[in-house]
Each structure stands twice: as structure tokens, then as C-alpha cells.
Enzyme design. Structure first.
Site, short mmCIF file in Angstrom:
data_model
loop_
_atom_site.label_atom_id
_atom_site.label_comp_id
_atom_site.label_asym_id
_atom_site.label_seq_id
_atom_site.Cartn_x
_atom_site.Cartn_y
_atom_site.Cartn_z
N LYS A 97 0.86 -1.18 0.00
CA LYS A 97 0.00 0.00 0.00
C LYS A 97 0.90 1.24 0.00
CE LYS A 97 -3.93 2.22 2.19
NZ LYS A 97 -3.42 3.55 1.88
N ARG B 273 -3.76 8.98 -4.94
CA ARG B 273 -4.54 8.04 -5.75
C ARG B 273 -5.04 8.79 -6.99
NH1 ARG B 273 -8.36 3.88 -4.49
NH2 ARG B 273 -8.85 2.83 -6.44
N ARG C 294 -8.28 11.30 -6.85
CA ARG C 294 -9.46 10.67 -6.27
C ARG C 294 -10.47 11.71 -5.81
NH1 ARG C 294 -9.76 7.65 -0.64
NH2 ARG C 294 -11.53 8.98 -0.26
N GLU D 177 -1.30 5.21 -8.37
CA GLU D 177 -0.83 6.16 -7.36
C GLU D 177 0.30 7.00 -7.95
OE1 GLU D 177 -1.41 6.57 -2.89
OE2 GLU D 177 -2.30 5.18 -4.31
N LYS E 87 -7.55 -2.97 2.90
CA LYS E 87 -6.25 -2.36 3.21
C LYS E 87 -5.82 -2.82 4.59
CE LYS E 87 -8.69 1.97 4.21
NZ LYS E 87 -8.82 3.40 3.87
#
Length: 553
Positions: A237, A242, A257, A285, A407
Site C-alpha cells: 500500500k 490516488r 481521487r 498512485e 487495506k
């Protein structure tokens, strides 16, 4: 304006999702397209441009209400909201207005920006004389740029879908970019949201983002809940922005995002995207990337906050787009294909066009993966992402049992800190002191010249009952008042959690933390045993200095 004020009141006073959706549908059924365009914009999170600064607004309020500054301030402290305070204190109107929401925004509020303060004050005096208290409240909120209401974007999407009899996923896709502050919500834009045709989006439009749920299971339960790791795609992660990279019609677009078009801020990503075939959309990302490794998010912040990208910035903070998923290939929507197929197609695309993709994390057991997860901060990442290989790409953070994206973040940092300042909250907490400033000691117990130094603020994590008890303690131990802020005698210790930490010369402590919140009130710990600045500084070593972002994926 009256209809929108009534809608706002219905949404603000209801706790039922069904009631809120029905209220929105009633409004949309009767509203002109121009009014509905602005209503959807504001309710979906669009921010009105501030037409009047706080100083001019306060001057207007004290003059119109004919109250001295001290009494207005006391009223504000009692109410807790500037717009509500002004609306309640103004004298009754002498006229009525039948102006629509669009009329008020476009013909009255927006033209106030940039006008001389005297002209603004005169216009406001005239405007409020036509409105009742709920309408005045809305007017002040919109003028000051502080409009908020308790509805989610998902709820707005649901209401639009039911109103138009169009699939909610298509509405969500059309809503991307609708709240962009640079583009006015016109009747045409609103009608395109609810158009029954089969059109989807313009060339540069992204898809709604699919969001993962936080995973809180102990590793011992993973096998029972998830089966074997072989059924999952495991990735690191990463800590960045994003985004979706869209390549269509010979051009490239980059969307955050937050539905902000950020193409011009990252020219090197756009240049590299020219090698991608038309009809490609990647989810991934944006990272500062150097020596085949992610760099601290603080470097990426330099890129985000700058209006122009200089050669020096490009050299100091080179960015890359780390692709996670392939949402469109050769113009075909891939989202309903299983994760295993999308990943295979992404790997094939990466091999042909030199795309940086997130590496798979391999582990024979969940226990082995848990050990790898402990290396996250050393690797400059936040933990692991786990995605079932049969999962499709959904919309938002869905409760669907088959939406298997999780996540698995590393545990947050935590220190014990002392509450030293407090401020009233907002909304239903406007009468309570619920926003707090916390401090740690400059040195260990017993040292001379020992003092408390503030290092962060936090307002979330406590129950309503705990906040009421803290509020009572704050009122008993207040030392001084500084406008809305109270300093208190240090008596209360709280465990403060945060996702990341970095050095900050702008703060007295020299430390800045990300996403602080209160884990618990430490009734068992005296203030002398709270942590020190040295404890915080010890967390800065190496990769831990990276500020960690929550909710990036």
C-alpha cells in the site's frame, strides 16, 4: 431559494437515509434545471467560492444587528456557528423574495467577489431584508464559502438514480468532475447527469474510484475468513496521491481521487503516457520515485502545492505513476472482469509499453505476509493491499460482500499527551468543547526547565458521553480565554494515534503528525508520565519520517 432552504432543513434534521433520498427526489422533481444544477453541486461537495472574507462579514453582522462587538462575540460563542449567529440576530425582513437558487448564486452572490467592501455591505443589507431566517443562514454559508450538510455523495448519486431511473453506477461515473470549482454547474451539465441516453462520458472522463475497507482482523482469523493467500492479489500500500490516468483521442488526462483534474501538475507522467494506446485507463498512485523506490510524501507535497512546475522542482521531486489496475483497454470497459484477468492484462500492457506497475507480494501463509507487513515503514509504504482474484472493480466503498478489497495497514504510532487548549466544535457539538490541542513534555521527569510543548490537534475518537465529561472538566479548569479558545490547567492525558510523522520548522515542537485522533482517555496516567518530545523525535528515524496518508486507496 425557499425550496433549497426547505430541502437543506429536511436533510439537516433527518437521520434516515430513506427520508433524505425522498426529500432530494421531491426537490429534483419540482426544481428548474438551473436550480437543480447548483443544488447537486453544493450537496455533492462542491465548494462555493468565498465572496466575502470573515472580517467584512463580521462587520456587516455587528452593524446590521446593532450589537457591540463583545455581545456579538458572546452570542457567537453560545451558538457556535457564524452563519447561524448572524441569521438569528438580524432584524425581521420587510420584503419577500421569490428568486430562485440559480438567480441568487449567479446574479447576486458571485458578482460580490472583488467588489469594494462598502458596496458589499450595502448589497448584503439589501439582500437579507428579503429573506427569512433559514434563507439567511444559507445565504451567509454560501457567501462565506462554508456550506456543509450531512449527506454523502453516494446518497446524492442514489437520489439522482431513482429520480431519473438510471443505473446508479452510470450516475456515479457521470458525476466525476461535476464539483470541479473551475467549471460552473450549468443546466446542461445537470441534464447530462440524468439523460436517459446511453452516452457515458467525454473523452477525458475517468471512472468512479473503487475504495477498500480497513482490515482489523487478527492474523489468526485470516485463514478462516479469507482462505489461502493464493486466492488473493497482495500488493504494497503505497503512500501517494490516488489517481486515474486516462489515454483517449490522442491525449492524456490525470484525475485525483478528489475528482480534481491535475494533468498540468505532473507533465512527466503525461509525457510517458503518450506511449499508451488510445482507450486505456489506469488506476494507480502518483509517487515521488527515485532509485527504484518511493520517496517521502513531503516531497510530493511540494508538487501538489505549486501552481507552476519548474525545472528545479522536476529535478528535486521526480514523480512516477504506479499502476494498480486496468479499467479500460482498447476502449473496452474492463471493470466487470475479475481481478485476475485485469491483472494479467495490466502485466501484458506493462511489458509492451514500459508501464510501472505495483509488484506482487508473495507469501505462502498469512503469518508470513504479516511478517512482511512489519517491514512496511522500512520500505516507505503503509502496509498491504489484499484483493480477491475474482473481485470486480466496483464504485466507492461498497458494503457488497463480494467487494473484496481490503487495506491491511501497519498499526499507527501512538503517544500519551496532555490536553492544554480546547475549542468548541461544530454542528451538534457547537455547544461543547470538543476540539483539543495536545502537548508533550520537553524533557524527562525530574529535569529542570521542564515544560509542555503543543504538537497536534485532534477532535475525533471519543464518544459523545466522553466529550461531555471532557467539556465539563474544561469548564472547571479554564485558565484563560482567547476568543473561541480556552487554555486549561493540565490535568488530562490522552493516548493520541497518528499515521505518520515528519519534521516541521513551522511548528514550535518541530514536529508535524498526520491524521491524529484520540484512542482513549488515560484516567490511569498522571500528566507527569505523559510522553516527551524525545519520544516523538525517536519516531523520525529513517523511513518513518514519511507522512503516512490514510484513505489514498
Amino acid at each position: 431559494m425557499k425550496r433549497f432552504a426547505k430541502l437543506f432543513n429536511e436533510l439537516d434534521t433527518s437521520t434516515s437515509t430513506r427520508s433524505k433520498v425522498d426529500a432530494l427526489k421531491r426537490y429534483l422533481a419540482l426544481a428548474y434545471a438551473a436550480d437543480a444544477a447548483w443544488a447537486v453541486y453544493f450537496l455533492a461537495g462542491g465548494k462555493p467560492r468565498q465572496a466575502i472574507n470573515a472580517r467584512v462579514l463580521r462587520e456587516f453582522a455587528t452593524n446590521a444587528s446593532r450589537l457591540p462587538d463583545w455581545l456579538f462575540e458572546e452570542s457567537y460563542q453560545a451558538v457556535g456557528d457564524m452563519a447561524e449567529t448572524i441569521a438569528l440576530l438580524l432584524p425581521p425582513p420587510t420584503r419577500e423574495s421569490d428568486g430562485t437558487l440559480a438567480f441568487w448564486i449567479e446574479e447576486r452572490l458571485l458578482p460580490l467577489r472583488g467588489r469594494a467592501p462598502a458596496d458589499v455591505l450595502a448589497a448584503l443589507r439589501d439582500y437579507v431584508d428579503e429573506l427569512d431566517t433559514p434563507e439567511r443562514f444559507l445565504l451567509i454559508k454560501l457567501i462565506g464559502g462554508g456550506f456543509r450538510v450531512g449527506v454523502s455523495r453516494l446518497l446524492i448519486t442514489r437520489a439522482l438514480a431513482e429520480h431519473s431511473a438510471i443505473d446508479a453506477k452510470l450516475i456515479a461515473q457521470r458525476m466525476i468532475g461535476y464539483t470541479d470549482i473551475a467549471i460552473a454547474p450549468t443546466p446542461e451539465r445537470y441534464l447530462s447527469l440524468i439523460d436517459g441516453g446511453d452516452h457515458v462520458v467525454a473523452d477525458g472522463h475517468p471512472y468512479p474510484f473503487f475504495l477498500a475497507h480497513s482490515l482489523t482482523l487478527t492474523v489468526e482469523r485470516f485463514e478462516d475468513e479469507f482462505g489461502a493467500p493464493a486466492d488473493w492479489l497482495i500488493e504494497w500500500k503505497y503512500d501517494g496521491i490516488r489517481a486515474q490516468l486516462v489515454r483517449r483521442a490522442g491525449k492524456a488526462w490525470l484525475w485525483s481521487r478528489g475528482e480534481e483534474l491535475i494533468t498540468e501538475r505532473f507533465p512527466e507522467i503525461v509525457e510517458r503516457a503518450r506511449s499508451l494506446p488510445d482507450g486505456t485507463v489506469l488506476d494507480g498512485e502518483i509517487l515521488v520515485w527515485r532509485d527504484d523506490a518511493p520517496q517521502p510524501f513531503a516531497l510530493l507535497q511540494k508538487r501538489v502545492t505549486r501552481k507552476s512546475v519548474t525545472a528545479n522542482v522536476l529535478r528535486e521531486a521526480p514523480v512516477a505513476f504506479m499502476a494498480y489496475d486496468l479499467l479500460e483497454a482498447n476502449g473496452e470497459d474492463m471493470r466487470l472482469r475479475p481481478q485476475r484477468e485485469r491483472r494479467a492484462a495490466l502485466e501484458q500492457l506493462a511489458g509492451l509499453h514500459d508501464v510501472l506497475i505495483s509488484p506482487r507480494v508473495q507469501g505462502e501463509s498469512w503469518e508470513q505476509l504479516a511478517l512482511l507487513r512489519e517491514e512496511s515503514r522500512d520500505r516507505g509504504v503503509e502496509g498491504l493491499m489484499i484483493k480477491h482474484l475474482d473481485s470486480t472493480y466496483r464504485v466507492g466503498r461498497t458494503k457488497d460482500a463480494n467487494a473484496n478489497w481490503w487495506k491491511w495497514k501497519v498499526d499507527p504510532y501512538a503517544v500519551d499527551a496532555v490536553l492544554v487548549y480546547a475549542q468548541r466544535g461544530h454542528g451538534r457539538r457547537a455547544s461543547l468543547y470538543s476540539d483539543y490541542t495536545f502537548a508533550v513534555w520537553t524533557s524527562e521527569s525530574g529535569a529542570t526547565e521542564r515544560a509542555l510543548v503543543p504538537f497536534t490537534k485532534a477532535y475525533s475518537g471519543l464518544t459523545d458521553e466522553e466529550i461531555r465529561k471532557v467539556d465539563a472538566a474544561i469548564r472547571r479548569t479554564t485558565i484563560e480565554k482567547f476568543g473561541p479558545v480556552r487554555s486549561v490547567t493540565p490535568t488530562m492525558v490522552f493516548e493520541i494515534a497518528f499515521e505518520g510523522i515528519q519534521r516541521s520548522p513551522r511548528h514550535k515542537s518541530g514536529i508535524a503528525v498526520r491524521f491524529p485522533r484520540m484512542l482513549r482517555w488515560r484516567h490511569d496516567k498522571p500528566i507527569e508520565e505523559a510522553d516527551t518530545l524525545g519520544t516523538l523525535q525517536s519516531l523520525l528515524a529513517g523511513p518513518a519520517e514519511q507522512p503516512q496518508r490514510g484513505e489514498t486507496r
